[in-house]
Design a protein around this motif. Structure first.
Motif, short mmCIF file in Angstrom:
data_model
loop_
_atom_site.label_atom_id
_atom_site.label_comp_id
_atom_site.label_asym_id
_atom_site.label_seq_id
_atom_site.Cartn_x
_atom_site.Cartn_y
_atom_site.Cartn_z
N PRO A 295 -4.95 0.66 -12.96
CA PRO A 295 -5.35 -0.69 -13.37
C PRO A 295 -4.84 -1.79 -12.45
O PRO A 295 -5.08 -2.97 -12.70
CB PRO A 295 -4.72 -0.81 -14.77
CG PRO A 295 -3.59 0.13 -14.78
CD PRO A 295 -3.84 1.20 -13.76
N PHE A 296 -4.14 -1.44 -11.38
CA PHE A 296 -3.70 -2.42 -10.36
C PHE A 296 -4.01 -1.77 -9.01
O PHE A 296 -3.11 -1.45 -8.24
CB PHE A 296 -2.20 -2.69 -10.48
CG PHE A 296 -1.79 -3.28 -11.81
CD1 PHE A 296 -1.69 -4.66 -11.95
CD2 PHE A 296 -1.53 -2.47 -12.89
CE1 PHE A 296 -1.32 -5.21 -13.17
CE2 PHE A 296 -1.17 -3.01 -14.12
CZ PHE A 296 -1.06 -4.38 -14.27
N CYS A 297 -5.30 -1.56 -8.72
CA CYS A 297 -5.64 -0.57 -7.69
C CYS A 297 -5.56 -1.08 -6.26
O CYS A 297 -5.67 -0.28 -5.32
CB CYS A 297 -7.01 0.02 -7.98
SG CYS A 297 -8.31 -1.20 -7.93
N GLY A 298 -5.38 -2.38 -6.03
CA GLY A 298 -5.14 -2.91 -4.67
C GLY A 298 -6.18 -2.44 -3.68
O GLY A 298 -7.38 -2.66 -3.85
N CYS A 299 -5.75 -1.76 -2.64
CA CYS A 299 -6.71 -1.31 -1.63
C CYS A 299 -7.20 0.12 -1.89
O CYS A 299 -7.85 0.72 -1.05
CB CYS A 299 -6.14 -1.46 -0.23
SG CYS A 299 -4.65 -0.51 0.00
N THR B 183 -5.66 3.26 -2.84
CA THR B 183 -5.05 4.54 -2.45
C THR B 183 -5.21 5.57 -3.58
O THR B 183 -5.49 6.75 -3.31
CB THR B 183 -3.56 4.34 -2.11
OG1 THR B 183 -3.46 3.25 -1.21
CG2 THR B 183 -2.96 5.58 -1.47
N ILE C 190 -9.04 -0.84 -11.29
CA ILE C 190 -9.19 -2.23 -11.79
C ILE C 190 -8.28 -3.11 -10.96
O ILE C 190 -7.13 -2.74 -10.69
CB ILE C 190 -8.76 -2.34 -13.27
CG1 ILE C 190 -9.58 -1.38 -14.15
CG2 ILE C 190 -8.89 -3.78 -13.78
CD1 ILE C 190 -9.08 -1.30 -15.59
N ASP C 191 -8.79 -4.24 -10.54
CA ASP C 191 -7.92 -5.20 -9.86
C ASP C 191 -8.37 -6.60 -10.19
O ASP C 191 -9.57 -6.87 -10.27
CB ASP C 191 -7.91 -4.98 -8.35
CG ASP C 191 -6.66 -5.57 -7.72
OD1 ASP C 191 -5.74 -4.81 -7.39
OD2 ASP C 191 -6.59 -6.82 -7.59
N ILE C 192 -7.41 -7.46 -10.34
CA ILE C 192 -7.71 -8.86 -10.69
C ILE C 192 -8.40 -9.57 -9.51
O ILE C 192 -9.14 -10.53 -9.70
CB ILE C 192 -6.40 -9.58 -11.10
CG1 ILE C 192 -6.70 -10.80 -11.95
CG2 ILE C 192 -5.54 -9.94 -9.89
CD1 ILE C 192 -5.45 -11.33 -12.65
N GLN D 202 0.84 -1.21 0.00
CA GLN D 202 0.00 0.00 0.00
C GLN D 202 0.87 1.26 0.00
O GLN D 202 1.81 1.38 0.78
CB GLN D 202 -0.88 -0.01 1.25
CG GLN D 202 -1.81 1.18 1.34
CD GLN D 202 -2.70 1.12 2.57
OE1 GLN D 202 -2.79 0.08 3.24
NE2 GLN D 202 -3.38 2.21 2.88
N LYS D 203 0.53 2.20 -0.89
CA LYS D 203 1.33 3.43 -1.00
C LYS D 203 0.76 4.49 -0.06
O LYS D 203 -0.43 4.50 0.22
CB LYS D 203 1.28 3.98 -2.45
CG LYS D 203 1.68 2.98 -3.52
CD LYS D 203 3.10 2.49 -3.35
CE LYS D 203 3.47 1.42 -4.37
NZ LYS D 203 2.74 0.16 -4.22
#
Ligand SMILES: C[S@@+](CC[C@H](N)C(=O)[O-])C[C@H]1O[C@@H](n2cnc3c(N)ncnc32)[C@H](O)[C@@H]1O
Length: 253
Positions: free
Chosen positions: A47-51, A53, A68-70, A24-25
């Motif tokens: 496109p790799f939005c994780g939690c 931030t 977007i997140d897988i 997490q950034k």
């Protein structure tokens, strides 16, 4: 036995921001990047939005955003994070795509990808996932997720307690309910929640121990079933302050 505890986080991320994603950034970093590279009203894509931030920073700075997140876990987590931090938004303002919206779609996901189904359920109910990697059989020790909640105990400092979450996309057996109870005892958790489809709730009800735990507001079953049908219609688990937490308090603690 420790149930909780994160393995550190990205340098610069404030403790109060930490949502358990090791990569997490810091919010301030994302805000700086977005300010430097876009204007108010622009759309920011991660496109790799994780939690989430990036979504959080973009919303705070008056940008539109797309994440977007897988992983289907991400969607529920980001929804709660955004709703908690931006009270002018409500659930309908966030367009979630690619996660089940009906029981039929949830059944399809459970059949097609049980691991993603598990993640989606945990993200949706606000549980922290204790996920094994695909193929890493049994490494979760009977714990698919952990819910933190805050019983009101008179005269005492409010301290978090935990509920173990077990997700079953197929049949619930008497043994799986017993195993959940055993896991609750082993981890000294306050409760265990079996999330399953509505037609399996009878087994949970028949096999569950009748024990309850109490706080100043009421008493709650130690073992409880929660159906995917209730989850999709925004039903609440029978845990102290759980509804409050669902609206986002967990994310600020
Ligand atoms: C480093 S994390 C993002 C953390 C995010 N920057 C933050 O601070 O909140 C990377 C994310 O990419 C996702 N991911 C990995 N492969 C992906 C793919 N092919 N498509 C979309 N997302 C993917 C993972 O599920 C993970 O959540």
């Amino acid at each position: 036995m420790a149930l909780y505890g994160q393995s550190g986080w990205f340098p610069g991320t404030q403790k109060k921001e930490n949502l358990g994603y090791p990569t997490q950034k810091p919010l301030a970093l994302m805000e700086r990047i977005i300010k430097a590279s876009s204007n108010e009203g622009d759309t920011v894509l991660d496109p790799f939005c994780g939690c989430g931030t990036t979504a959080h920073a973009a919303e705070a700075l008056g940008r539109k955003w797309i994440g977007i997140d897988i992983s289907k876990f991400s969607a529920g987590l980001i929804r709660d994070r955004i709703l908690h931090n931006f009270k002018y938004l409500n659930a309908d303002d966030i367009d979630l795509r690619g996660t089940p919206e009906s029981v039929a779609e949830a059944r399809h996901l459970a059949r097609q990808d049980p691991f993603e189904f598990e993640k989606w359920v945990c993200g949706f109910i606000g549980a922290e996932g204790m996920f094994r990697e695909p193929g890493e059989k049994g490494a979760d020790g009977g714990v698919d997720g952990v819910l933190k909640f805050y019983p009101v105990r008179e005269g005492r400092k409010v301290k978090p307690e935990y509920a173990i979450v077990q997700v079953k996309g197929g049949n619930v057996t008497a043994d799986s309910v017993k195993a959940l109870h055993e896991t609750v005892r082993r981890y000294e958790a306050s409760a265990g929640v079996m999330v399953c489809f509505g037609d399996q709730l009878g087994t949970v009800e028949n096999q569950r121990v009748k024990a309850t735990f109490k706080d100043a507001w009421g008493s709650y079953p130690v073992i409880q079933g929660f159906s995917v049908e209730s989850l999709l219609s925004d039903g609440q688990l029978d845990l102290p302050l759980y509804g409050y937490k669902r609206r986002g308090a967990m994310l600020s603690l």
